[in-house]
Every structure is written in C-alpha cells, then in structure tokens.
Write an enzyme that holds these catalytic residues in place. Structure first.
Site, mmCIF file in Angstrom:
data_model
loop_
_atom_site.group_PDB
_atom_site.id
_atom_site.type_symbol
_atom_site.label_atom_id
_atom_site.label_comp_id
_atom_site.label_asym_id
_atom_site.label_seq_id
_atom_site.Cartn_x
_atom_site.Cartn_y
_atom_site.Cartn_z
ATOM 1 N N ASP A 1 -6.936 6.673 -2.015
ATOM 2 C CA ASP A 1 -6.195 5.515 -1.767
ATOM 3 C C ASP A 1 -6.670 4.244 -2.453
ATOM 4 O O ASP A 1 -6.970 4.513 -3.774
ATOM 5 C CB ASP A 1 -5.851 5.579 -0.337
ATOM 6 C CG ASP A 1 -4.783 4.532 -0.032
ATOM 7 O OD1 ASP A 1 -3.724 4.889 0.195
ATOM 8 O OD2 ASP A 1 -5.144 3.316 0.178
ATOM 9 N N ASP B 1 1.569 14.785 -0.110
ATOM 10 C CA ASP B 1 1.348 13.132 -0.228
ATOM 11 C C ASP B 1 2.529 12.437 -0.197
ATOM 12 O O ASP B 1 3.540 12.762 -1.126
ATOM 13 C CB ASP B 1 0.388 13.051 -1.331
ATOM 14 C CG ASP B 1 0.035 11.497 -1.466
ATOM 15 O OD1 ASP B 1 0.318 11.142 -0.678
ATOM 16 O OD2 ASP B 1 -0.263 11.155 -2.530
ATOM 17 N N HIS C 1 -0.860 12.246 2.827
ATOM 18 C CA HIS C 1 -1.460 11.359 2.225
ATOM 19 C C HIS C 1 -2.892 11.365 2.779
ATOM 20 O O HIS C 1 -3.935 11.206 1.767
ATOM 21 C CB HIS C 1 -0.796 10.098 2.400
ATOM 22 C CG HIS C 1 -1.583 8.943 1.660
ATOM 23 N ND1 HIS C 1 -1.566 8.949 0.155
ATOM 24 C CD2 HIS C 1 -2.141 7.803 2.012
ATOM 25 C CE1 HIS C 1 -2.357 7.739 -0.046
ATOM 26 N NE2 HIS C 1 -2.647 7.113 0.940
#
Length: 313
Positions: free
Chosen positions: A124, A254, A284
């Site tokens: 991320d 994801d 995710h």
C-alpha cells in the site's frame, strides 16, 4: 510542530504482538518514530528485511509475517510511519506532506539505523514511500518484494479505478467516528477477532490522533499538477533503469489491483523475466489473510537471489 503521543496503556496486551518497542528521534528531535527490530536468537542469515505498512494499518499488520522470517535467520525492521501506530501524531493534519513522510522514513532507516543491504517489503503506501527511497538510494537495497502496492505520479489513467478512489477519498474525510479497524475488516477475507480489530484502533484514542490517517488519502497524486509529481517522475526515471531483483507478490482478491502488478513488473528491469507469485484467497491486506504465505514468498526470494554479506563472511 505540536505532536500527540498515544498513551502506552493503549497497547497493553495486544494479541500476537509480543515485540519489543524501539524509538527513533527524527526531524531534530521534533517527532518520534516507533519501529520493531526483531533478530534471530540462533544463526543469522545476514539479511535485513524492512517491512513497510500503508494506510490505515501499522506494524501490527506484520505480526504473522515477522516470526517466520526471524526463524529463517533474518533481522526484521518494521517502522510505524509518523501518524500511525506507536509513532507520534501531528496535531495539525496539514503538517503531513508526501515529502515529509519520505524524509522521516529515509532519516529513520538510513541516518538513525544506518541500514544497508536491505530486502524491502512494501505494501500500500509502503510502496509509495519505499519505492522513491529505493530510487534515491539503490545501493542500500539487495532486493524488493512489492505486495499490493504501486507508485502513482498523478498522470495515470485510472479508468474503472476512479470510482473506488473517489469513494475512498470521500469516506476517509466524512466518516465519523472513523475506525481504522473497519477499513481493515472490509478489505480482508479473514474474519478478524475482536482483539485484532481493537489493536488496529488502539493508536487512536480520539479524533485528534487520526490526522495522519485522514490526510494520507489527500496526498495521493491524482493529477499531473500535484506538487509531488515532479519528485515521483524522477523516481520513476531511476526505477526504470534499476536492475535490483524485484518481485511482485500480489493477491488475487486485492480490492485495488485484483492481482495485476504490471504497473511495476512491466517497467522495472529487475522485475522482468521473473515468475511473480499470485497469492490466492487473500484480499488487499494480504498479511491478515495470508501472512505465513507472504513470509514464505519473501524467504524464498531471499534464498533465490543470494545470501547477504554477513552470512558469506
């Protein structure tokens, strides 16, 4: 800068998080960054793995990834970005900028800890910060594992991804009260137990502590006119000439990429020609859904790309 420090009792008895806290004074002592620094009790591999989290998680995200890596002989360093976890939070949300996050993280890893020969694991926002650091100081890194992350300059055609980004921008600003655990829970397939959910909320006893969490989405460059776009263009110019071994370990569920890592693997020379694993049955926050599997991928990539210099000695 006025800073807030989460009371230590908020972190008492967190499930599966037995790690010793460490702290680095940054920015002339104005802010304090927390980090984990776990080392093997037995023979060491000579490898140092840096694990970078994103928003709205913190180093708690890696609690199931770190032990298998340490058991394999690797040192694991997992910082909490400023504004997250046990690190200081700025009282003024506008004190957070992309460049400041880069500067704080670089100072902690390179100047305070003096880390070298690194395996970078980034997820991320951990990629959005870690990859520019890789571009600026490639000699500090041995390899990279990118997990559900990317590096946007604001010039990309978001296409079908725009509605999801717009929804996140709105919800991150309008939701009150804002609970990071609700975001983690929504973006995993694993049913998290109440203790784990509480751990994700532990750093934020009130709205005043959420400035970093709320500001991060607004720092995502979405147009070429973004103030950080020139810096990120420069980072990409370096990355596109970089042959540091680079592995994408994305997950099939994801919510952002749907497992598509071509934005990185097609552009970075060190990623080309590799068999990039797809971690299945994970969303995710794949560290929650498949932490040991991610650790195994990291460990195998380290073994495949050669032992560190300490082990060679």
């Amino acid at each position: 800068m006025n800073v807030l420090r989460t009371p230590e009792e908020r972190f008492a008895d967190l499930p599966d998080y037995p790690f010793t806290p460490h702290y680095a004074a940054l920015d002339g002592g104005r802010v304090r960054m927390h980090y984990l620094d776990e080392r093997p009790a037995g023979p060491a591999s000579g490898e140092t793995v840096v694990l970078l989290h994103g928003n709205p998680s913190w180093s708690y995200l890696y609690r199931r990834v770190i032990p298998p890596l340490v058991a394999a002989g690797h040192r694991c360093v997992a910082p909490d970005l400023i504004g997250f976890g046990k690190s200081d939070k700025l009282a003024d949300r506008f004190g957070y900028t992309y460049q400041r996050h880069l500067d704080w993280l670089g100072e902690a890893l390179f100047d305070v800890l003096g880390l070298r020969e690194l395996t970078l694991v980034c997820h991320d926002w951990g990629g959005a910060l870690g990859l520019p650091l890789l571009a600026a100081r490639p000699g500090r890194f041995r390899r990279v594992v990118a997990a559900n992350t990317g590096l946007s300059t604001g010039e990309e055609d978001l296409g079908e991804g725009w509605p999801m980004l717009a929804s996140w921008l709105q919800s991150s600003q309008r939701t009150h009260p804002f609970k990071p655990s609700a975001v983690i829970d929504a973006m995993t397939v694993t049913e998290l137990d109440p203790g784990a959910l509480a751990a994700y909320d532990a750093p934020y006893p009130g709205e005043a502590y959420l400035t970093g969490v709320r500001q991060f989405p607004l720092l995502i460059p979405i147009t070429p006119q973004d103030e950080v776009t020139p810096v990120l263009r420069q980072a990409w110019r370096a990355l596109e000439g970089l042959d540091v071994p680079f592995l994408c370990a994305f997950s099939d569920l994801d919510h952002v990429s749907r497992g598509d890592h071509r934005g990185l693997s097609d552009r970075i020379p060190g990623a080309k020609g590799r068999a990039h694993p797809l971690i299945t049955g994970a969303a995710h926050f794949l560290q929650e859904d498949a932490g040991p599997e991610l650790a195994a991928v990291i460990n195998e990539f380290i073994a495949e790309t050669g032992a560190g210099p300490a082990a060679a000695r």
